[in-house]
Design a protein around this motif. Structure first.
Motif, PDB file in Angstrom:
ATOM      1  N   PRO A  40       0.813  -1.222   0.000  1.00 53.00           N
ATOM      2  CA  PRO A  40       0.000   0.000   0.000  1.00 53.00           C
ATOM      3  C   PRO A  40       0.843   1.266   0.000  1.00 53.00           C
ATOM      4  O   PRO A  40       1.971   1.291   0.480  1.00 53.00           O
ATOM      5  N   SER A  41       0.244   2.343  -0.525  1.00 47.65           N
ATOM      6  CA  SER A  41       0.802   3.692  -0.376  1.00 47.65           C
ATOM      7  C   SER A  41       0.294   4.263   0.939  1.00 47.65           C
ATOM      8  O   SER A  41      -0.628   3.732   1.554  1.00 47.65           O
ATOM      9  N   ALA A  42       0.846   5.409   1.309  1.00 51.94           N
ATOM     10  CA  ALA A  42       0.309   6.168   2.441  1.00 51.94           C
ATOM     11  C   ALA A  42      -1.084   6.663   2.073  1.00 51.94           C
ATOM     12  O   ALA A  42      -1.423   6.788   0.892  1.00 51.94           O
ATOM     13  N   MET A  43      -1.911   6.964   3.082  1.00 48.12           N
ATOM     14  CA  MET A  43      -3.234   7.535   2.813  1.00 48.12           C
ATOM     15  C   MET A  43      -3.041   8.854   2.050  1.00 48.12           C
ATOM     16  O   MET A  43      -2.084   9.579   2.307  1.00 48.12           O
ATOM     17  N   GLY A  77       4.242   7.330   6.698  1.00 50.65           N
ATOM     18  CA  GLY A  77       2.916   7.317   6.073  1.00 50.65           C
ATOM     19  C   GLY A  77       2.536   5.907   5.637  1.00 50.65           C
ATOM     20  O   GLY A  77       1.412   5.438   5.873  1.00 50.65           O
ATOM     21  N   GLU A  78       3.471   5.208   5.024  1.00 50.08           N
ATOM     22  CA  GLU A  78       3.208   3.853   4.547  1.00 50.08           C
ATOM     23  C   GLU A  78       3.154   2.862   5.721  1.00 50.08           C
ATOM     24  O   GLU A  78       2.452   1.860   5.672  1.00 50.08           O
ATOM     25  N   GLN A  79       3.914   3.156   6.765  1.00 55.85           N
ATOM     26  CA  GLN A  79       3.886   2.250   7.918  1.00 55.85           C
ATOM     27  C   GLN A  79       2.485   2.259   8.539  1.00 55.85           C
ATOM     28  O   GLN A  79       1.927   1.215   8.881  1.00 55.85           O
ATOM     29  N   GLY A 139       4.915   0.275   0.919  1.00 51.53           N
ATOM     30  CA  GLY A 139       5.480   0.777  -0.331  1.00 51.53           C
ATOM     31  C   GLY A 139       6.482   1.888  -0.048  1.00 51.53           C
ATOM     32  O   GLY A 139       6.611   2.344   1.088  1.00 51.53           O
ATOM     33  N   PHE A 140       7.215   2.304  -1.083  1.00 58.76           N
ATOM     34  CA  PHE A 140       7.951   3.580  -1.070  1.00 58.76           C
ATOM     35  C   PHE A 140       9.252   3.564  -0.271  1.00 58.76           C
ATOM     36  O   PHE A 140       9.976   4.540  -0.284  1.00 58.76           O
ATOM     37  N   GLN A 141       9.562   2.456   0.425  1.00 55.31           N
ATOM     38  CA  GLN A 141      10.707   2.556   1.346  1.00 55.31           C
ATOM     39  C   GLN A 141      11.552   1.303   1.393  1.00 55.31           C
ATOM     40  O   GLN A 141      11.140   0.223   1.011  1.00 55.31           O
ATOM     41  N   GLY A 153      11.558   7.933  -3.896  1.00 52.25           N
ATOM     42  CA  GLY A 153      11.093   9.002  -4.785  1.00 52.25           C
ATOM     43  C   GLY A 153       9.572   8.986  -4.853  1.00 52.25           C
ATOM     44  O   GLY A 153       8.944   7.934  -4.668  1.00 52.25           O
ATOM     45  N   ARG A 154       8.980  10.151  -5.144  1.00 50.13           N
ATOM     46  CA  ARG A 154       7.521  10.269  -5.122  1.00 50.13           C
ATOM     47  C   ARG A 154       6.888   9.278  -6.097  1.00 50.13           C
ATOM     48  O   ARG A 154       7.392   9.052  -7.180  1.00 50.13           O
ATOM     49  N   GLY A 155       5.787   8.702  -5.654  1.00 48.51           N
ATOM     50  CA  GLY A 155       5.127   7.687  -6.476  1.00 48.51           C
ATOM     51  C   GLY A 155       5.816   6.334  -6.405  1.00 48.51           C
ATOM     52  O   GLY A 155       5.497   5.410  -7.162  1.00 48.51           O
ATOM     53  N   GLY A 156       6.757   6.183  -5.448  1.00 49.88           N
ATOM     54  CA  GLY A 156       7.630   5.003  -5.423  1.00 49.88           C
ATOM     55  C   GLY A 156       6.984   3.695  -5.001  1.00 49.88           C
ATOM     56  O   GLY A 156       7.601   2.633  -5.142  1.00 49.88           O
ATOM     57  N   SER A 157       5.749   3.734  -4.502  1.00 48.63           N
ATOM     58  CA  SER A 157       5.124   2.470  -4.107  1.00 48.63           C
ATOM     59  C   SER A 157       4.897   1.553  -5.314  1.00 48.63           C
ATOM     60  O   SER A 157       4.899   0.323  -5.172  1.00 48.63           O
ATOM     61  N   ASP A 158       4.680   2.143  -6.483  1.00 49.73           N
ATOM     62  CA  ASP A 158       4.558   1.311  -7.702  1.00 49.73           C
ATOM     63  C   ASP A 158       5.818   0.469  -7.857  1.00 49.73           C
ATOM     64  O   ASP A 158       5.758  -0.729  -8.161  1.00 49.73           O
ATOM     65  N   THR A 159       6.966   1.110  -7.650  1.00 51.22           N
ATOM     66  CA  THR A 159       8.243   0.423  -7.826  1.00 51.22           C
ATOM     67  C   THR A 159       8.432  -0.651  -6.756  1.00 51.22           C
ATOM     68  O   THR A 159       8.905  -1.753  -7.053  1.00 51.22           O
TER      69      THR A 159
HETATM   70  N1  ASP Z   1       3.383   7.962  -0.585  1.00 45.32           N
HETATM   71  C1  ASP Z   1       4.399   8.187  -1.583  1.00 45.32           C
HETATM   72  C2  ASP Z   1       4.083   9.434  -2.379  1.00 45.32           C
HETATM   73  O1  ASP Z   1       3.092  10.090  -2.114  1.00 45.32           O
HETATM   74  C3  ASP Z   1       4.597   7.000  -2.481  1.00 45.32           C
HETATM   75  C4  ASP Z   1       3.413   6.595  -3.331  1.00 45.32           C
HETATM   76  O2  ASP Z   1       2.273   6.989  -3.047  1.00 45.32           O
HETATM   77  O3  ASP Z   1       3.624   5.856  -4.300  1.00 45.32           O
HETATM   78  O4  ASP Z   1       4.831   9.815  -3.236  1.00 45.32           O
END
Ligand code: ASP
Ligand code: ADP
Ligand code: MG
Length: 420
Positions: A40-43, A77-79, A139-141, A153-159
């Protein structure tokens, strides 16, 4: 029974009600006999909120100690969302456990705020899956060799999701988000945009790197390198939608060239407002100029995108390139202090109010006149092109930011993308 990775973005995890919905959907997949790892990503809004707090206390500083703390902060946030999802799953009667990146461990390099994943140890995760649990991984970490928490990096949960899928040789990586797939362009900008049922990996790579926000570029690179089957689909359908219908929905990223006879020439339009243009004026036109300018920029760890050098006049030329907007001030300072005096150039100027618009399509390989059609369409709208860059399957232009939406709409129409 298959091992499947689900990734849920910030909007999909945006409230306790939505988290409960995600839990019900995940539990449905587990009940169908699959082993499920959820990333999951952060809320939604949480990462921005946390980084905003840091900014209130201290403006961005380039030093590593500050970036280390940003990662320590943003990773929480992701935790939180991962633990909440585990609690929601348990409330549904589905055994589950959540892990932070360092607990898995997801090892990265030490480039805080833009770390790269180096390895993933799946022992603990496999043991839990075999014990019938759904495993949730933040995600993200990740964690570096010194035990510091890093972010990707932003959007990193996809990765994170695709990397976990690659490391565990998952059957598929499902990216659940707030749209029902990859569209010809951002449906929030062009309402006529159409969903693509498939998109080739190469096109997705170009679209992501040209600024389409739907997937982080590194996730697409990972998918390509390890051939991870990947699908983008909606988390906003009713959770109890038929699982087979769900498994075939959204957009599939394909690795083989589409066998379709009529390949669209242009498959999608991407845009990016995150760049800024910098020009070094009155540069002596002699060998080594590009290296002197861009070498200094690269040494400062600043990525450069579009580059042009003008024709020289009286032995002088102008040299322009784009960087991320966050690096704009730093690049100007660097050039003014270090490069200008050594080069004997006249002046450095810049423009942060630009955007880049790109047309992408593997059909461009075998068609001529695609770029000129793009230029004609922009000229008909009175839009001035400042820079151009091309690859085999894309053409990008840098234009004034205020024309971005107009340009995207005009190109979407010119290439018949709103036609089914
Ligand atoms: N929470 C992170 C972000 O806002 C990672 C993600 O959502 O993919 O960039
Ligand atoms: P998530 O929080 O699930 O990671 P993102 O906000 O990162 O979601 O990405 C989904 C968003 O990407 C969509 O809401 C949409 O506005 C945007 N987007 C940009 N380009 C496209 C595209 N070509 N197709 C679909 N969505 C796109
Ligand atoms: Mg995202």
């Amino acid at each position: 029974m298959a091992l499947i990775v689900h990734k849920y973005g910030g909007t999909s995890m945006g409230s306790t009600e939505r988290i409960r919905n995600v839990a019900k959907r995940v539990a449905k997949w587990a009940r169908a006999g699959h082993q499920i790892v959820v990333v999951p990503s952060a809320m939604s809004g949480e990462t921005n909120r946390l980084l905003g707090l840091a900014k209130e206390l201290s403006p961005a500083k380039p030093d590593i100690a500050y970036h280390r703390e940003l990662d320590m902060l943003a990773s929480t946030g992701e935790q939180a969302s991962s633990a909440l999802l585990a609690i929601a799953l348990q409330a549904e009667g589905q055994p589950s456990v959540s892990y932070a990146g360092w607990q898995v461990a997801i090892k990265t390099n030490d480039a805080f705020t833009k770390a790269r994943i180096e390895s993933i140890d799946d022992k603990r995760v496999r043991a839990d899956l075999n014990a019938g649990k759904v495993v949730i991984i933040t995600g993200f970490q990740g964690v570096d060799d010194n035990g510091n928490i890093t972010t990707l990096g932003r959007g990193g949960s996809d990765t994170s999701a695709v990397a976990v899928a690659a490391a565990m040789k998952a059957h598929e990586c499902l990216i659940f988000t707030d749209v029902d797939g990859v569209y010809t362009t951002d449906p929030r900008v062009v309402p006529e945009a159409r969903r693509l049922t498939t998109v080739s990996f190469e096109e997705m790579l170009e679209m992501a790197s040209m600024g389409s926000k739907v997937l982080q570029i590194r996730s697409v690179e990972f998918a390509g390198k390890y051939k991870v089957p990947m699908r983008v689909l909606s988390s906003f359908t009713p959770w109890d939608i038929d699982i087979n219908e769900e498994a075939a929905s959204g957009t599939l990223i394909t690795f083989e060239e589409d066998e379709k006879m009529e390949q669209a020439v242009v498959s999608g339009i991407a845009f990016n407002r995150d760049e800024a243009k910098i020009s070094v004026l009155g540069v002596p036109d002699k060998p080594g100029i590009a290296y002197q300018i861009l070498g200094a920029v690269a040494d400062a760890n600043i990525e450069v995108d579009v580059i042009i050098q003008n024709l020289s006049k009286d032995g002088k030329t102008d040299f322009s390139f784009t960087v991320h907007r966050n690096d704009y001030a730093k690049t100007i300072d660097l050039l003014q202090e270090k490069v200008l005096p050594a080069l004997g150039a006249a002046e450095v100027t810049g423009d942060a109010k630009i955007c880049k618009v790109s047309i992408v399509g593997i059909g461009m390989r075998s068609h001529v006149g695609v770029a000129s059609k793009m230029f004609r369409s922009l000229s008909e709208e009175g839009i001035n092109i400042q820079m151009i860059s091309t690859s085999e399957i894309k053409t990008s232009v840098v234009i004034d930011e205020k024309y971005m939406e107009l340009a995207v709409r005009a190109l979407h129409k010119a290439f018949d993308l709103d036609q089914a």
